[in-house]
Structures are given as C-alpha cells and as structure tokens.
Design a protein around this motif. Structure first.
Motif, PDB file in Angstrom:
ATOM      1  N   ALA A 216      32.950  81.657  66.451  1.00  0.00           N
ATOM      2  CA  ALA A 216      33.193  80.447  66.275  1.00  0.00           C
ATOM      3  C   ALA A 216      33.936  80.072  64.796  1.00  0.00           C
ATOM      4  O   ALA A 216      33.403  80.906  64.107  1.00  0.00           O
ATOM      5  CB  ALA A 216      31.857  79.624  66.371  1.00  0.00           C
ATOM      6  N   PHE A 217      34.740  79.333  64.640  1.00  0.00           N
ATOM      7  CA  PHE A 217      35.323  78.907  63.656  1.00  0.00           C
ATOM      8  C   PHE A 217      34.655  77.815  62.922  1.00  0.00           C
ATOM      9  O   PHE A 217      34.295  76.746  63.253  1.00  0.00           O
ATOM     10  CB  PHE A 217      36.768  78.615  63.741  1.00  0.00           C
ATOM     11  N   VAL A 218      34.101  78.191  61.562  1.00  0.00           N
ATOM     12  CA  VAL A 218      33.380  77.128  60.849  1.00  0.00           C
ATOM     13  C   VAL A 218      34.336  76.689  59.530  1.00  0.00           C
ATOM     14  O   VAL A 218      34.046  75.227  59.241  1.00  0.00           O
ATOM     15  CB  VAL A 218      32.083  77.602  60.257  1.00  0.00           C
ATOM     16  N   GLY A 219      35.075  77.568  59.066  1.00  0.00           N
ATOM     17  CA  GLY A 219      35.828  76.876  57.676  1.00  0.00           C
ATOM     18  C   GLY A 219      35.159  76.329  56.704  1.00  0.00           C
ATOM     19  O   GLY A 219      35.644  75.182  56.186  1.00  0.00           O
ATOM     20  N   ASN A 220      34.140  76.967  56.129  1.00  0.00           N
ATOM     21  CA  ASN A 220      33.412  76.074  55.135  1.00  0.00           C
ATOM     22  C   ASN A 220      33.659  77.198  53.843  1.00  0.00           C
ATOM     23  O   ASN A 220      34.514  78.097  53.684  1.00  0.00           O
ATOM     24  CB  ASN A 220      31.934  76.355  55.281  1.00  0.00           C
ATOM     25  N   ASN A 221      32.936  76.903  52.768  1.00  0.00           N
ATOM     26  CA  ASN A 221      33.258  77.597  51.463  1.00  0.00           C
ATOM     27  C   ASN A 221      32.879  78.940  51.548  1.00  0.00           C
ATOM     28  O   ASN A 221      33.467  79.750  50.721  1.00  0.00           O
ATOM     29  CB  ASN A 221      32.613  76.810  50.360  1.00  0.00           C
ATOM     30  N   ALA A 222      31.771  79.363  52.295  1.00  0.00           N
ATOM     31  CA  ALA A 222      31.470  80.882  52.555  1.00  0.00           C
ATOM     32  C   ALA A 222      32.432  81.717  53.390  1.00  0.00           C
ATOM     33  O   ALA A 222      32.702  82.982  52.881  1.00  0.00           O
ATOM     34  CB  ALA A 222      30.002  80.947  53.005  1.00  0.00           C
ATOM     35  N   THR A 223      32.723  81.018  54.504  1.00  0.00           N
ATOM     36  CA  THR A 223      33.638  81.942  55.363  1.00  0.00           C
ATOM     37  C   THR A 223      34.523  80.841  56.389  1.00  0.00           C
ATOM     38  O   THR A 223      33.919  79.839  56.533  1.00  0.00           O
ATOM     39  CB  THR A 223      32.527  83.008  56.179  1.00  0.00           C
ATOM     40  N   ASP A 224      35.199  81.520  56.876  1.00  0.00           N
ATOM     41  CA  ASP A 224      35.918  80.833  58.096  1.00  0.00           C
ATOM     42  C   ASP A 224      35.439  81.168  59.386  1.00  0.00           C
ATOM     43  O   ASP A 224      35.437  80.169  60.368  1.00  0.00           O
ATOM     44  CB  ASP A 224      37.323  81.300  58.248  1.00  0.00           C
ATOM     45  N   TRP A 225      34.448  82.048  59.665  1.00  0.00           N
ATOM     46  CA  TRP A 225      33.715  82.462  60.881  1.00  0.00           C
ATOM     47  C   TRP A 225      32.364  82.728  60.937  1.00  0.00           C
ATOM     48  O   TRP A 225      31.869  83.195  59.957  1.00  0.00           O
ATOM     49  CB  TRP A 225      34.459  83.878  61.334  1.00  0.00           C
ATOM     50  N   THR A 226      31.863  82.379  61.947  1.00  0.00           N
ATOM     51  CA  THR A 226      30.585  82.495  62.297  1.00  0.00           C
ATOM     52  C   THR A 226      30.463  83.465  63.807  1.00  0.00           C
ATOM     53  O   THR A 226      31.141  83.290  64.397  1.00  0.00           O
ATOM     54  CB  THR A 226      29.546  81.374  62.709  1.00  0.00           C
ATOM     55  N   VAL A 227      29.736  84.639  63.660  1.00  0.00           N
ATOM     56  CA  VAL A 227      29.726  85.601  64.647  1.00  0.00           C
ATOM     57  C   VAL A 227      28.057  85.619  65.211  1.00  0.00           C
ATOM     58  O   VAL A 227      27.327  85.426  64.568  1.00  0.00           O
ATOM     59  CB  VAL A 227      30.059  87.128  63.995  1.00  0.00           C
ATOM     60  N   TYR A 228      28.068  85.378  66.566  1.00  0.00           N
ATOM     61  CA  TYR A 228      26.879  85.518  67.399  1.00  0.00           C
ATOM     62  C   TYR A 228      26.847  86.709  68.274  1.00  0.00           C
ATOM     63  O   TYR A 228      27.970  87.162  68.643  1.00  0.00           O
ATOM     64  CB  TYR A 228      26.854  84.210  68.089  1.00  0.00           C
ATOM     65  N   ALA A 229      25.690  87.321  68.626  1.00  0.00           N
ATOM     66  CA  ALA A 229      25.655  88.437  69.735  1.00  0.00           C
ATOM     67  C   ALA A 229      24.373  88.032  70.279  1.00  0.00           C
ATOM     68  O   ALA A 229      23.394  87.443  69.755  1.00  0.00           O
ATOM     69  CB  ALA A 229      25.622  89.626  68.833  1.00  0.00           C
ATOM     70  N   ASP A 230      24.370  88.435  71.431  1.00  0.00           N
ATOM     71  CA  ASP A 230      23.161  88.469  72.510  1.00  0.00           C
ATOM     72  C   ASP A 230      22.033  89.282  71.913  1.00  0.00           C
ATOM     73  O   ASP A 230      20.905  89.330  71.992  1.00  0.00           O
ATOM     74  CB  ASP A 230      23.655  88.891  73.869  1.00  0.00           C
ATOM     75  N   THR A 231      22.516  90.668  71.531  1.00  0.00           N
ATOM     76  CA  THR A 231      21.342  91.725  71.039  1.00  0.00           C
ATOM     77  C   THR A 231      22.398  92.799  70.381  1.00  0.00           C
ATOM     78  O   THR A 231      23.558  92.567  70.231  1.00  0.00           O
ATOM     79  CB  THR A 231      20.764  92.136  72.097  1.00  0.00           C
ATOM     80  N   LEU A 232      21.758  93.638  69.671  1.00  0.00           N
ATOM     81  CA  LEU A 232      22.010  94.976  69.305  1.00  0.00           C
ATOM     82  C   LEU A 232      21.438  96.085  69.828  1.00  0.00           C
ATOM     83  O   LEU A 232      20.307  96.114  70.072  1.00  0.00           O
ATOM     84  CB  LEU A 232      21.958  94.659  67.773  1.00  0.00           C
ATOM     85  N   ILE A 233      22.305  97.130  69.822  1.00  0.00           N
ATOM     86  CA  ILE A 233      21.729  98.601  70.306  1.00  0.00           C
ATOM     87  C   ILE A 233      22.195  99.547  69.202  1.00  0.00           C
ATOM     88  O   ILE A 233      23.066  99.361  68.532  1.00  0.00           O
ATOM     89  CB  ILE A 233      22.040  98.864  71.570  1.00  0.00           C
ATOM     90  N   ALA A 234      21.068 100.555  69.265  1.00  0.00           N
ATOM     91  CA  ALA A 234      21.331 101.423  68.330  1.00  0.00           C
ATOM     92  C   ALA A 234      22.752 102.308  68.696  1.00  0.00           C
ATOM     93  O   ALA A 234      23.025 102.452  69.784  1.00  0.00           O
ATOM     94  CB  ALA A 234      20.083 102.379  68.183  1.00  0.00           C
ATOM     95  N   LEU A 235      23.283 103.116  67.541  1.00  0.00           N
ATOM     96  CA  LEU A 235      24.573 103.644  68.110  1.00  0.00           C
ATOM     97  C   LEU A 235      24.426 104.722  68.858  1.00  0.00           C
ATOM     98  O   LEU A 235      25.226 105.051  69.884  1.00  0.00           O
ATOM     99  CB  LEU A 235      25.316 103.959  66.698  1.00  0.00           C
TER     100      LEU A 235
END
Length: 266
Positions: A216-235
């Motif tokens: 998602a694009f947010v464009g604030n002072n910290a960053t332009d982008w927010t990243v979401y994920a459903d989950t994480l798995i070990a490599l």
C-alpha cells in the motif's frame, strides 16, 4: 528509511477493463499529462501517465490496454509546501487489439497493490522490485496499537490498548554492512492472531519468507510504502517444500478479479 524502494511493476490487465475518459494535468505544477480511465465500466477511475507520443485525442469510451506499467511515489498539488505524496501509475497505453504484452512474465506478479483502510485490491505487482523475499533477517517485532481520531489509543473492556497489528522488522542480508545502507530495513505488518502464533521461539537473525504480500502507498514522513503479509515461514521450511499459507498467483488473480467484479456490479 524503512521500506525504501522506488517502484513496483504493475500488471496492467489486472486492473480490469480500461476505457478512455480524457486528458488531465496533474503534478505539483500541473504540468504532467495523464490519461483518465474508467475501470470496469464503473465510476472508479485511474490516472495513467502514458508513453511519449500517446494520442490523447481519443473518443470517450475507447477501450485500451496497459502494458509495462509501474507504480512510483510522486507529488500532487496541495496546500502544503512541496505537494502531497501520492502513488502515480505510468505505462504504455495501446489499442485493445494490439498484440504487444508485458515484458515481465505473468508468474512474477506475485503480490497485490491495495488501497484504503480496508486494503481494497487494485492490481497485481511484482514484489521483487521492492526486495528479495529470501533475503530477510528478522531483528525485532513491535506491536502497533489502534488509535482514535485524536490519536489516542483505543482500549478494550478491560482498559487494555487494542493491538491492530505487529510490525516485523528485517534487515536485508545482502545489504548488511554496506556503507550506503539507507535502504536496508524492511517492515512487514501482520495481523495480531497470526503474529502471536509466529513469535513463539523467534530469535534475532531468524530468516523468514513472507507469504501473501500486499503493498500500500502511504507517502508519509517515514516511508512511501506499507507492506502487509498473511504470514511468514522459515527459509528452511520454504526450501524444503513443506505446505504453507503462501498466496499463489491464481489466488491473487481471484482476489483482484473478485474485487473488480464487485465494483462492476455496484
């Protein structure tokens, strides 16, 4: 800067049916010509910065196709100095009958670009333009709390602040130790229930692969982008081929198409 990446490749056909409205001028100085397009025969529109030489003298309702598109951070006219940060889309607009296609294989559009608080799917994007999902090393996890219109924490019936999501903070292993490391950090947000399940036995340095990525694009002072994920798995699990909750390209396509169909029926 967190989540510092310049652009995401966008699959034009995942936006849905594109019909021409007309030309508009945008940008901080109002000097950028864009093609305004209706999406899926609805009142929803997209502004696309087309290729050089694009013919804006087209009849209203002309159906077009978009290839080799991308999303970047740009500036729009606003009352604040320097303009407001917005997501700008550009690409090659062609007649619907043109045989040209994207230069990127369809399988590489493995994530979804979303908008709004409800994370409405917009189109499919390529996560590899942002970071290598197999290059992430976890170093911290932090809760984000819900807030009201006055930016005060929202509390449950027991007076405890309500967690909206957790941010998983990563280093990119390939960039660790570099002098020019301004783009090293990646922050990924995951919902509370899944986050609390994931955090058991996690340690700094754990290598994790995000599944079901959304940008998602947010464009604030910290960053332009927010990243979401459903989950994480070990490599290691990902390499071993164990079943995961990974969002496949077919699932992504169904998700975007379902949203396009819903918009078209409204």
């Amino acid at each position: 800067m967190v989540n510092k990446f310049n652009k995401l490749s966008l699959q034009g056909k995942s936006l849905g049916k594109l019909t021409y409205v007309g030309r508009n001028k945008v940008g901080t100085n109002g000097d950028v010509s864009v093609a305004v397009l209706n999406i899926n025969d609805t009142l929803n529109t997209e502004n696309i910065t087309p290729q050089a030489g694009f013919d804006f003298a087209k009849p209203f309702g002309t159906e077009l196709k978009l290839i080799n598109a991308s999303i970047i951070g740009g500036e729009a006219r606003s009352n604040r100095r320097g303009g407001a940060r917005v997501a700008t889309k550009s690409g090659t607009l062609l007649p619907i009958s043109d045989s040209q296609t994207d230069g990127i294989p369809e399988s590489e559009y493995d994530a979804v670009f979303v908008s709004g608080k409800d994370k409405t799917p917009v189109g499919r994007v390529r996560s590899a333009d942002a970071f290598d999902s197999h290059d992430l090393i976890l170093f911290s996890v932090t809760p984000n709390y819900q807030s009201d219109n006055q930016n005060n924490p929202v509390r449950d019936d027991n007076g405890e602040p309500i967690i909206s999501n957790y941010q998983f903070n990563f280093m990119q292993q390939s960039k660790s130790g570099e002098i020019d490391d301004d783009d090293t950090f990646i922050r990924i947000l995951i919902d509370p229930t899944e986050s609390e399940r994931l955090q058991v036995n996690l340690k700094p340095g754990t290598k994790l692969v995000p599944q079901g990525l959304k940008f998602a694009f947010v464009g604030n002072n910290a960053t332009d982008w927010t990243v979401y994920a459903d989950t994480l798995i070990a490599l290691d699990e990902e390499k071993s081929g164990k079943p995961t909750k990974q969002t496949s390209n077919n699932q992504i396509k169904k998700e975007v198409n379902r949203e396009n169909t819903t918009n078209n029926s409204n």
